[in-house]
Design a protein around this motif. Structure first.
Motif, short mmCIF file in Angstrom:
data_model
loop_
_atom_site.label_atom_id
_atom_site.label_comp_id
_atom_site.label_asym_id
_atom_site.label_seq_id
_atom_site.Cartn_x
_atom_site.Cartn_y
_atom_site.Cartn_z
N MET A 179 0.46 -1.09 0.16
CA MET A 179 -0.17 0.24 0.09
C MET A 179 1.14 1.45 -0.47
O MET A 179 1.83 0.92 0.62
CB MET A 179 -0.85 0.25 1.23
N SER A 180 0.43 2.23 -0.65
CA SER A 180 1.10 3.61 -0.71
C SER A 180 0.98 4.17 0.96
O SER A 180 0.33 4.07 1.72
CB SER A 180 0.53 4.49 -1.52
N TRP A 227 0.40 7.46 1.02
CA TRP A 227 -1.19 8.18 1.28
C TRP A 227 -1.95 7.15 2.02
O TRP A 227 -3.00 7.22 2.83
CB TRP A 227 -1.70 8.35 0.03
N GLU A 228 -2.32 5.62 0.99
CA GLU A 228 -2.66 5.14 1.80
C GLU A 228 -2.89 4.97 2.83
O GLU A 228 -4.07 4.73 3.87
CB GLU A 228 -3.21 3.81 1.16
N VAL A 230 -4.13 7.21 5.67
CA VAL A 230 -6.09 6.98 5.72
C VAL A 230 -6.31 6.49 6.49
O VAL A 230 -7.51 6.85 7.69
CB VAL A 230 -6.63 7.37 4.52
N ASP A 238 -14.86 10.36 5.04
CA ASP A 238 -14.45 9.27 4.02
C ASP A 238 -14.67 10.17 3.36
O ASP A 238 -14.48 9.86 2.09
CB ASP A 238 -14.20 7.56 4.49
N SER A 285 -11.25 6.17 0.44
CA SER A 285 -10.52 4.77 0.86
C SER A 285 -11.85 3.97 0.13
O SER A 285 -10.87 2.85 -0.36
CB SER A 285 -11.10 4.46 2.18
N ASP A 292 -12.12 3.90 -3.10
CA ASP A 292 -11.57 3.96 -4.36
C ASP A 292 -10.26 3.50 -4.70
O ASP A 292 -9.14 2.54 -5.49
CB ASP A 292 -10.66 5.59 -4.49
N PHE A 293 -9.59 3.26 -3.25
CA PHE A 293 -8.58 1.83 -3.78
C PHE A 293 -8.80 0.56 -2.57
O PHE A 293 -7.91 -0.37 -3.01
CB PHE A 293 -6.98 2.42 -2.83
N LEU A 294 -9.57 0.66 -1.39
CA LEU A 294 -10.28 -0.66 -1.29
C LEU A 294 -11.78 -0.80 -2.04
O LEU A 294 -12.42 -0.47 -2.42
CB LEU A 294 -10.54 -0.48 0.08
N VAL A 315 -4.76 -5.39 1.82
CA VAL A 315 -5.09 -4.70 3.06
C VAL A 315 -4.62 -5.02 4.33
O VAL A 315 -5.45 -4.08 5.24
CB VAL A 315 -6.30 -4.57 2.70
N PHE A 353 -2.84 -1.68 6.24
CA PHE A 353 -4.02 -0.58 5.97
C PHE A 353 -4.57 -0.94 7.65
O PHE A 353 -4.64 0.02 8.22
CB PHE A 353 -5.06 -0.40 4.91
#
Length: 273
Positions: free
Chosen positions: A1-2, A4-5, A8, A34, A40, A42-44, A223, A226
């Protein structure tokens, strides 16, 4: 994960930890933050993003266990010299308080997840929950027959459990509904808050477990970081907020929180809609 993620996840965990035990709705705040800024989903995928907002409560649960560790040891019968004490909070009080929301939560978990996790429904919950809190301050604080949580009756525990069912609607707030209900039933603010926090552990753990089981097939290995970041963040910030709130609730009561909820709902409505 990045990076940024992961950031978040940290921010959402902080929002959860800071708001879980104040009567302002942690789930409502996470949904608003959110939906409006972090996105979130958008990437999950959407199901995992919604599950995160429930599972992240495990961090807050651990904070409650740490703060109330002596009380939980007593409830489980592991503390010597308490089993014969007639006036004390028992595990059966907690179970009675949990049954109504626990049953409804199991029956309507899918419906709540699919239809009530939106900013619009949260705004409704914020306002209606605020009105309940105002009513508790105006009409419930005059005759306090229960000064400590050890004096709670089974009838009071059950009715608080019924009122807790309102918190299944995101934005209503578990602590807001149960503290208001306890005060309306003659409990002191501190006693109602203590019972609320103790009840939160099994019901939040159960909700997190059900969410994990029902959405397990949507999870992937990527994930996990995260969720770990969000868990740690929620634990740290919840540990701070619980101690602060317990010192604050007897002094300022519920109306200031209700005013905040209504003001927030109005502001979000203007910005979002």
């Amino acid at each position: 994960m990045s990076l940024w993620e992961l950031l978040v996840g940290l921010i959402l965990g902080a929002v959860e930890g800071l708001t879980e035990f104040a009567p302002v709705s942690s789930t409502g705040h996470m949904i608003i933050v959110d939906d409006m800024w972090l996105r979130s989903q958008d990437f999950l995928n959407e199901r995992v993003a919604n599950a995160f907002k429930v599972v992240i409560q495990l961090g807050s649960i651990l904070a409650v266990v740490v703060v109330f560790r002596n009380r939980f040891i007593e409830l489980l019968g592991l503390k010597k010299g308490t089993s014969d004490r007639p006036n004390r909070l028992r595990l059966t009080h907690v179970i009675v308080g949990l049954l109504p929301a626990g049953i409804l939560g199991v029956l309507f978990e899918d419906y709540i997840d699919e239809h009530l996790f939106s900013t619009k429904t949260v705004l409704i919950g914020l306002v209606i929950g605020a009105l309940l809190m105002i009513a508790a301050d105006l009409f419930g604080g005059r005759k306090q027959t229960v000064e400590t949580v050890d004096q709670i009756t089974y009838k009071q525990a059950f009715f608080i459990g019924l009122i807790q069912c309102l918190s299944l609607w995101p934005g209503f707030s578990r602590s807001g509904s149960t503290i208001s209900g306890g005060v309306l039933l003659g409990m002191s603010y501190r006693a109602a808050a203590d019972f609320t926090f103790i009840m939160a552990v099994p019901i939040m753990a159960g909700a997190s477990f059900l969410s994990l089981v029902s959405k397990w097939k949507y999870f992937t290995v990527d994930v996990i970081p995260f969720f770990i970041v969000g868990f740690i963040s929620a634990f740290i910030f919840a540990l701070i907020s619980i101690k602060f709130f317990l010192q604050l609730i007897n002094r300022i009561r519920l109306i200031p929180f209700a005013v905040y909820r209504i003001a927030l709902a109005c502001l979000i409505y203007i910005l979002y809609f």
